[in-house]
Write a protein that holds these residues in place. Sequence first.
Motif, mmCIF file in Angstrom:
data_model
loop_
_atom_site.group_PDB
_atom_site.id
_atom_site.type_symbol
_atom_site.label_atom_id
_atom_site.label_comp_id
_atom_site.label_asym_id
_atom_site.label_seq_id
_atom_site.Cartn_x
_atom_site.Cartn_y
_atom_site.Cartn_z
ATOM 1 N N CYS A 39 -143.495 51.176 -25.769
ATOM 2 C CA CYS A 39 -143.069 51.555 -27.117
ATOM 3 C C CYS A 39 -144.302 51.428 -28.012
ATOM 4 N N PRO A 40 -144.522 52.362 -28.938
ATOM 5 C CA PRO A 40 -145.724 52.282 -29.773
ATOM 6 C C PRO A 40 -145.722 51.113 -30.763
ATOM 7 N N TRP A 41 -144.564 50.532 -31.002
ATOM 8 C CA TRP A 41 -144.482 49.361 -31.858
ATOM 9 C C TRP A 41 -143.954 48.183 -31.042
ATOM 10 N N LYS A 42 -144.053 47.004 -31.613
ATOM 11 C CA LYS A 42 -143.552 45.812 -30.938
ATOM 12 C C LYS A 42 -142.027 45.808 -31.008
ATOM 13 N N ILE A 43 -141.389 45.635 -29.831
ATOM 14 C CA ILE A 43 -139.935 45.512 -29.786
ATOM 15 C C ILE A 43 -139.579 44.139 -29.224
ATOM 16 N N ALA A 53 -140.237 42.465 -25.768
ATOM 17 C CA ALA A 53 -139.971 43.256 -24.561
ATOM 18 C C ALA A 53 -141.277 43.834 -24.043
ATOM 19 N N SER A 54 -141.401 43.892 -22.725
ATOM 20 C CA SER A 54 -142.636 44.385 -22.103
ATOM 21 C C SER A 54 -142.673 45.902 -22.007
ATOM 22 N N GLY A 55 -141.587 46.544 -22.326
ATOM 23 C CA GLY A 55 -141.493 47.997 -22.273
ATOM 24 C C GLY A 55 -140.041 48.391 -22.159
ATOM 25 N N ILE A 56 -139.816 49.666 -21.958
ATOM 26 C CA ILE A 56 -138.468 50.212 -21.872
ATOM 27 C C ILE A 56 -138.290 50.827 -20.496
ATOM 28 N N LEU A 91 -135.620 45.721 -33.044
ATOM 29 C CA LEU A 91 -134.553 44.982 -32.366
ATOM 30 C C LEU A 91 -133.996 45.845 -31.242
ATOM 31 N N TYR A 92 -134.535 45.621 -30.072
ATOM 32 C CA TYR A 92 -134.247 46.420 -28.886
ATOM 33 C C TYR A 92 -133.001 45.883 -28.190
ATOM 34 N N GLY A 93 -131.996 46.754 -28.070
ATOM 35 C CA GLY A 93 -130.738 46.369 -27.443
ATOM 36 C C GLY A 93 -130.656 46.701 -25.973
ATOM 37 N N GLY A 94 -131.692 47.339 -25.427
ATOM 38 C CA GLY A 94 -131.729 47.636 -24.001
ATOM 39 C C GLY A 94 -131.659 49.120 -23.701
ATOM 40 N N ALA A 95 -131.993 49.432 -22.458
ATOM 41 C CA ALA A 95 -131.930 50.810 -21.957
ATOM 42 C C ALA A 95 -131.201 50.774 -20.609
#
Length: 169
Positions: A39-43, A53-56, A91-95
């Motif tokens: 992700c280009p920003w911190k999540i 999160a380390s990525g999506i 605020l990443y809720g998941g993928a």
Amino acid sequence: MNTWPLQKDCPKFYGVPDGDSNGEPDRAWEDENLVRIACPWKIYLAWDITKQASGIRIHRKCASSLTSVLGTIWAHAGASQDKIEEMRLHLYGGAYAFRTMRGSTKLSIHSFGAAIDFDPENNGLGKPWKPDHGMLPLDVVQIFEAEGWTFGGHWQRPDAQHFQAARVS
């Protein structure tokens, strides 16, 4: 713009994440189909904002589209983490998450690695989407929709945290 499959056609398009129908994810399917994008920003994990999160983790067929969407949002935010945080997109809720849809026996689109959630606390399932009331902004929704993603905030039972690379109808 992408034309994603109908939800009912996800197994044909994305493959079957539960190959032997035992209710468990198929590790070979995961290895073959899921990739991790940056992700280009911190999540941060929405349920524990002390953890970045380390990525999506997403299906490889969605990866370039989601990368494009996130890049457009980042540019729209002026490449500002502060602006992203104002929109609560940090605020990443998941993928990818192997599970059934709430209230159903059918696999969630998350099980195919074709969905992503943001800010679940303020955009929760069943809460009507009101973009001017601290929920996901209209411009973010429009950026996803321009890439063919479906926004759950428009559904009869709204899920305004949710975007998916699958059409409902």
